[in-house]
Scaffold this motif. Structure first.
Motif, PDB file in Angstrom:
ATOM      1  N   ARG A  12     -33.380 -14.504  25.161  1.00  0.00           N
ATOM      2  CA  ARG A  12     -33.181 -14.999  26.528  1.00  0.00           C
ATOM      3  C   ARG A  12     -32.219 -14.144  27.344  1.00  0.00           C
ATOM      4  NH1 ARG A  12     -33.552 -21.620  26.709  1.00  0.00           N
ATOM      5  NH2 ARG A  12     -35.386 -21.793  25.343  1.00  0.00           N
ATOM      6  N   ARG A  13     -31.668 -13.093  26.757  1.00  0.00           N
ATOM      7  CA  ARG A  13     -30.703 -12.208  27.432  1.00  0.00           C
ATOM      8  C   ARG A  13     -29.501 -12.996  27.964  1.00  0.00           C
ATOM      9  NH1 ARG A  13     -31.612  -7.135  28.059  1.00  0.00           N
ATOM     10  NH2 ARG A  13     -30.100  -7.019  29.779  1.00  0.00           N
ATOM     11  N   LEU A  14     -28.949 -13.792  27.074  1.00  0.00           N
ATOM     12  CA  LEU A  14     -27.771 -14.588  27.404  1.00  0.00           C
ATOM     13  C   LEU A  14     -26.595 -14.139  26.545  1.00  0.00           C
ATOM     14  CD1 LEU A  14     -29.390 -18.139  27.501  1.00  0.00           C
ATOM     15  CD2 LEU A  14     -28.816 -16.697  29.463  1.00  0.00           C
ATOM     16  N   GLY A  15     -25.385 -14.249  27.096  1.00  0.00           N
ATOM     17  CA  GLY A  15     -24.174 -14.006  26.331  1.00  0.00           C
ATOM     18  C   GLY A  15     -23.469 -15.334  26.086  1.00  0.00           C
ATOM     19  N   PHE A  16     -22.726 -15.430  24.987  1.00  0.00           N
ATOM     20  CA  PHE A  16     -22.077 -16.690  24.627  1.00  0.00           C
ATOM     21  C   PHE A  16     -20.598 -16.442  24.326  1.00  0.00           C
ATOM     22  CE2 PHE A  16     -26.411 -16.505  23.046  1.00  0.00           C
ATOM     23  CZ  PHE A  16     -26.994 -17.602  23.663  1.00  0.00           C
ATOM     24  N   VAL A  17     -19.761 -17.299  24.866  1.00  0.00           N
ATOM     25  CA  VAL A  17     -18.339 -17.303  24.519  1.00  0.00           C
ATOM     26  C   VAL A  17     -18.013 -18.734  24.114  1.00  0.00           C
ATOM     27  CG1 VAL A  17     -15.973 -16.899  25.276  1.00  0.00           C
ATOM     28  CG2 VAL A  17     -17.820 -15.460  26.161  1.00  0.00           C
ATOM     29  N   PHE A  18     -17.672 -18.910  22.838  1.00  0.00           N
ATOM     30  CA  PHE A  18     -17.498 -20.250  22.300  1.00  0.00           C
ATOM     31  C   PHE A  18     -16.026 -20.655  22.271  1.00  0.00           C
ATOM     32  CE2 PHE A  18     -21.406 -18.593  20.365  1.00  0.00           C
ATOM     33  CZ  PHE A  18     -22.301 -19.561  20.774  1.00  0.00           C
ATOM     34  N   ARG A  72     -13.321  -3.341  17.771  1.00  0.00           N
ATOM     35  CA  ARG A  72     -14.447  -2.492  18.189  1.00  0.00           C
ATOM     36  C   ARG A  72     -15.737  -2.916  17.490  1.00  0.00           C
ATOM     37  NH1 ARG A  72     -12.478   2.043  16.840  1.00  0.00           N
ATOM     38  NH2 ARG A  72     -11.948   2.952  18.868  1.00  0.00           N
ATOM     39  N   GLN A  73     -15.660  -3.183  16.204  1.00  0.00           N
ATOM     40  CA  GLN A  73     -16.853  -3.578  15.449  1.00  0.00           C
ATOM     41  C   GLN A  73     -17.375  -4.942  15.893  1.00  0.00           C
ATOM     42  OE1 GLN A  73     -15.042  -3.217  11.592  1.00  0.00           O
ATOM     43  NE2 GLN A  73     -15.894  -1.167  11.218  1.00  0.00           N
ATOM     44  N   ASN A  74     -16.464  -5.866  16.225  1.00  0.00           N
ATOM     45  CA  ASN A  74     -16.883  -7.172  16.739  1.00  0.00           C
ATOM     46  C   ASN A  74     -17.665  -7.019  18.026  1.00  0.00           C
ATOM     47  OD1 ASN A  74     -16.041 -10.019  15.655  1.00  0.00           O
ATOM     48  ND2 ASN A  74     -14.383  -8.650  15.016  1.00  0.00           N
ATOM     49  N   VAL A  75     -17.185  -6.181  18.923  1.00  0.00           N
ATOM     50  CA  VAL A  75     -17.851  -5.996  20.217  1.00  0.00           C
ATOM     51  C   VAL A  75     -19.193  -5.304  20.041  1.00  0.00           C
ATOM     52  CG1 VAL A  75     -17.674  -4.883  22.480  1.00  0.00           C
ATOM     53  CG2 VAL A  75     -15.675  -5.987  21.475  1.00  0.00           C
ATOM     54  N   ALA A  76     -19.274  -4.361  19.099  1.00  0.00           N
ATOM     55  CA  ALA A  76     -20.513  -3.615  18.886  1.00  0.00           C
ATOM     56  C   ALA A  76     -21.547  -4.417  18.102  1.00  0.00           C
ATOM     57  CB  ALA A  76     -20.206  -2.311  18.141  1.00  0.00           C
ATOM     58  N   PHE A  77     -21.139  -5.519  17.503  1.00  0.00           N
ATOM     59  CA  PHE A  77     -22.008  -6.254  16.581  1.00  0.00           C
ATOM     60  C   PHE A  77     -23.321  -6.684  17.236  1.00  0.00           C
ATOM     61  CE2 PHE A  77     -23.562 -10.091  14.493  1.00  0.00           C
ATOM     62  CZ  PHE A  77     -23.589  -9.684  13.172  1.00  0.00           C
ATOM     63  N   GLY A  78     -23.266  -7.145  18.475  1.00  0.00           N
ATOM     64  CA  GLY A  78     -24.471  -7.656  19.124  1.00  0.00           C
ATOM     65  C   GLY A  78     -25.338  -6.603  19.766  1.00  0.00           C
ATOM     66  N   LEU A  79     -24.956  -5.346  19.703  1.00  0.00           N
ATOM     67  CA  LEU A  79     -25.740  -4.264  20.307  1.00  0.00           C
ATOM     68  C   LEU A  79     -26.835  -3.831  19.346  1.00  0.00           C
ATOM     69  CD1 LEU A  79     -22.787  -2.205  21.836  1.00  0.00           C
ATOM     70  CD2 LEU A  79     -24.288  -3.831  23.003  1.00  0.00           C
ATOM     71  N   GLN A 104      -7.816 -12.494  21.776  1.00  0.00           N
ATOM     72  CA  GLN A 104      -9.049 -12.852  21.075  1.00  0.00           C
ATOM     73  C   GLN A 104     -10.103 -13.357  22.054  1.00  0.00           C
ATOM     74  OE1 GLN A 104      -8.642 -15.310  17.513  1.00  0.00           O
ATOM     75  NE2 GLN A 104      -6.553 -14.591  17.231  1.00  0.00           N
ATOM     76  N   GLN A 105      -9.661 -14.093  23.058  1.00  0.00           N
ATOM     77  CA  GLN A 105     -10.589 -14.599  24.060  1.00  0.00           C
ATOM     78  C   GLN A 105     -11.252 -13.448  24.804  1.00  0.00           C
ATOM     79  OE1 GLN A 105     -12.902 -16.528  25.240  1.00  0.00           O
ATOM     80  NE2 GLN A 105     -11.478 -18.243  25.196  1.00  0.00           N
ATOM     81  N   ARG A 106     -10.482 -12.417  25.143  1.00  0.00           N
ATOM     82  CA  ARG A 106     -11.049 -11.267  25.846  1.00  0.00           C
ATOM     83  C   ARG A 106     -11.970 -10.448  24.945  1.00  0.00           C
ATOM     84  NH1 ARG A 106      -6.558  -7.907  28.502  1.00  0.00           N
ATOM     85  NH2 ARG A 106      -5.118  -8.998  27.118  1.00  0.00           N
ATOM     86  N   VAL A 107     -11.688 -10.405  23.642  1.00  0.00           N
ATOM     87  CA  VAL A 107     -12.607  -9.747  22.714  1.00  0.00           C
ATOM     88  C   VAL A 107     -13.944 -10.493  22.695  1.00  0.00           C
ATOM     89  CG1 VAL A 107     -13.057  -9.137  20.300  1.00  0.00           C
ATOM     90  CG2 VAL A 107     -10.767  -8.828  21.251  1.00  0.00           C
ATOM     91  N   ALA A 108     -13.875 -11.830  22.646  1.00  0.00           N
ATOM     92  CA  ALA A 108     -15.104 -12.634  22.666  1.00  0.00           C
ATOM     93  C   ALA A 108     -15.889 -12.387  23.954  1.00  0.00           C
ATOM     94  CB  ALA A 108     -14.758 -14.112  22.524  1.00  0.00           C
ATOM     95  N   LEU A 109     -15.180 -12.254  25.068  1.00  0.00           N
ATOM     96  CA  LEU A 109     -15.844 -11.970  26.340  1.00  0.00           C
ATOM     97  C   LEU A 109     -16.466 -10.575  26.313  1.00  0.00           C
ATOM     98  CD1 LEU A 109     -16.507 -12.753  29.265  1.00  0.00           C
ATOM     99  CD2 LEU A 109     -14.295 -11.779  29.928  1.00  0.00           C
ATOM    100  N   ALA A 110     -15.726  -9.592  25.782  1.00  0.00           N
ATOM    101  CA  ALA A 110     -16.249  -8.230  25.699  1.00  0.00           C
ATOM    102  C   ALA A 110     -17.520  -8.183  24.855  1.00  0.00           C
ATOM    103  CB  ALA A 110     -15.185  -7.303  25.109  1.00  0.00           C
ATOM    104  N   ARG A 111     -17.525  -8.926  23.733  1.00  0.00           N
ATOM    105  CA  ARG A 111     -18.711  -8.957  22.878  1.00  0.00           C
ATOM    106  C   ARG A 111     -19.899  -9.552  23.629  1.00  0.00           C
ATOM    107  NH1 ARG A 111     -18.313 -12.227  17.371  1.00  0.00           N
ATOM    108  NH2 ARG A 111     -18.278 -13.938  18.873  1.00  0.00           N
ATOM    109  N   ALA A 112     -19.634 -10.586  24.444  1.00  0.00           N
ATOM    110  CA  ALA A 112     -20.713 -11.204  25.217  1.00  0.00           C
ATOM    111  C   ALA A 112     -21.206 -10.286  26.331  1.00  0.00           C
ATOM    112  CB  ALA A 112     -20.237 -12.529  25.802  1.00  0.00           C
TER     113      ALA A 112
END
Length: 366
Positions: free
Chosen positions: A92-98, A110-117, A154-162
């Protein structure tokens, strides 16, 4: 607010919900019922309401974690859910921040952010992750692990990953609730700035009224699975449509009156109205719209309680002419009025006539 969306001339909706309904088991009450909602490109919308109102269910229906019983969900012009269509969440091309960030403890930032790519070589994916980390101001933390970061980081990392996969919409499910009060406001402001700078469409779920008003371009206030009112924070707070909206979005005084057109007769005297009303009507008057008049005229009240909150004072008063009406009055922190004082009050500005919906739930778009 920076990047405020101009209303009502909003861009074409990037998210469209039409008559969406969801019921769990044999419950007599639908979690979401016949709900229509549009979200414009680049807009930050907040789903606000008390526990059990359906806001998290609605977010899950958008995300694809739940299937609607009826209605349709469209994202960027593409139907992702209706009677004959179902698109899985990952498509669905959606990002999630829980709420709990859901970072992998064994992976670096870096690896957390790259995980969803998914596309490109490993080197390209890491380079893309670095670009997003620079965007959110976390470049120097790229090699650290989540436990080495503060809650706000941590919140900004979650946002970056999304943000990294360039989603059409980002969904945020009470993302600031785990932060302490001192960090919550600054993190909220940082996340909003990042979303606006990137032009990202976002939907935030919260039960925190202050969070909704400071973070969102528009608020969709929910009650019992339906939208009670949708509009800008200023519009919903300043001109609530129902007693529920007036009471949920900050403190208010609910006063009965007799509408005479542009004014109403009330125990506080004749009050100007924000819109014409006739006959018996319930009015909303915010505490900051009532002022003491030590040397003036107006309805006389007795002060029952005084609460000092640093930046303001909140008084609980009762009309002293036999009416049992209690009023909340909010003043600056230097007001000298004390408990037991008897003095007149007056209303500044206009009172807001409220609707009695009796089963109607159609929320007006502002």
């Amino acid at each position: 607010m920076d990047g405020e969306v101009t209303l009502p001339h909003r861009p074409k909706p990037v998210l469209e919900l039409r008559a969406v309904s969801k019921r769990y088991g044999r419950s007599d009450h639908a979690a979401v019922e016949q709900l229509d909602l549009d979200v414009a490109s680049g807009e930050i919308l907040c789903l606000l309401g008390p526990s059990g109102c359906g806001k998290t269910t609605l977010l899950r229906l958008i995300a694809g974690f739940e299937m609607p019983d009826a209605g349709s969900v469209r994202i960027a012009g593409r139907t992702v859910a209706d009677a004959g269509t179902w698109v899985e969440p990952e498509n669905r091309r959606l990002g999630f921040v829980f709420q709990d960030y859901a970072l992998f403890p064994h992976l670096t930032v870096r690896q957390n952010v790259a995980f969803g790519l998914r596309e490109g070589t490993k080197v390209a994916r890491l380079a893309q992750a670095d670009a997003v980390l620079d965007l959110v101001g976390l470049t120097i933390f790229a090699g650290r692990y989540p436990h080495q970061l503060s809650g706000g980081q941590q919140q900004r990392v979650a946002l970056a990953r999304a943000l990294a996969p360039a989603p059409t919409v980002i969904l945020l499910d009470e993302p600031f609730s785990n932060l302490d009060a001192a960090l919550r406001g600054s993190t909220r402001a940082e996340v909003r700035q990042i979303l606006k700078r990137t032009g990202t469409t976002a939907i935030l779920v919260t039960h925190d009224q202050e969070e909704a008003m400071t973070f969102a371009d528009r608020i969709a206030l929910m009650r019992s699975g339906r939208l009670e009112q949708v509009g800008t924070p200023e519009g919903v707070y300043g001109r609530p449509e129902t007693a529920f909206v007036a009471s949920f979005l900050g403190r208010t005084n609910l006063i009965r009156g007799d509408g005479q057109g542009s004014a109403a007769r009330t125990p506080l005297g004749d009050l100007a109205l924000t819109r014409p009303a006739h006959g018996q009507v319930m009015l909303s008057v915010r505490p900051e719209a009532i002022a003491f008049s030590p040397n003036g005229s107006g309805a006389e009240v007795r002060v029952l309680q005084r609460e000092f909150k640093g930046h303001d004072l909140t008084y609980t008063c009762q009309l002293s002419d036999g009416e049992r009406l209690r009023l909340i009055v909010q003043t600056g922190p230097e007001c000298s009025v004390q408990v037991g004082d008897v003095l007149p009050v007056h209303v500044r500005g206009a009172a807001v006539p409220l609707e009695s919906r009796s089963g109607q739930h159609a929320a007006k778009r502002a």
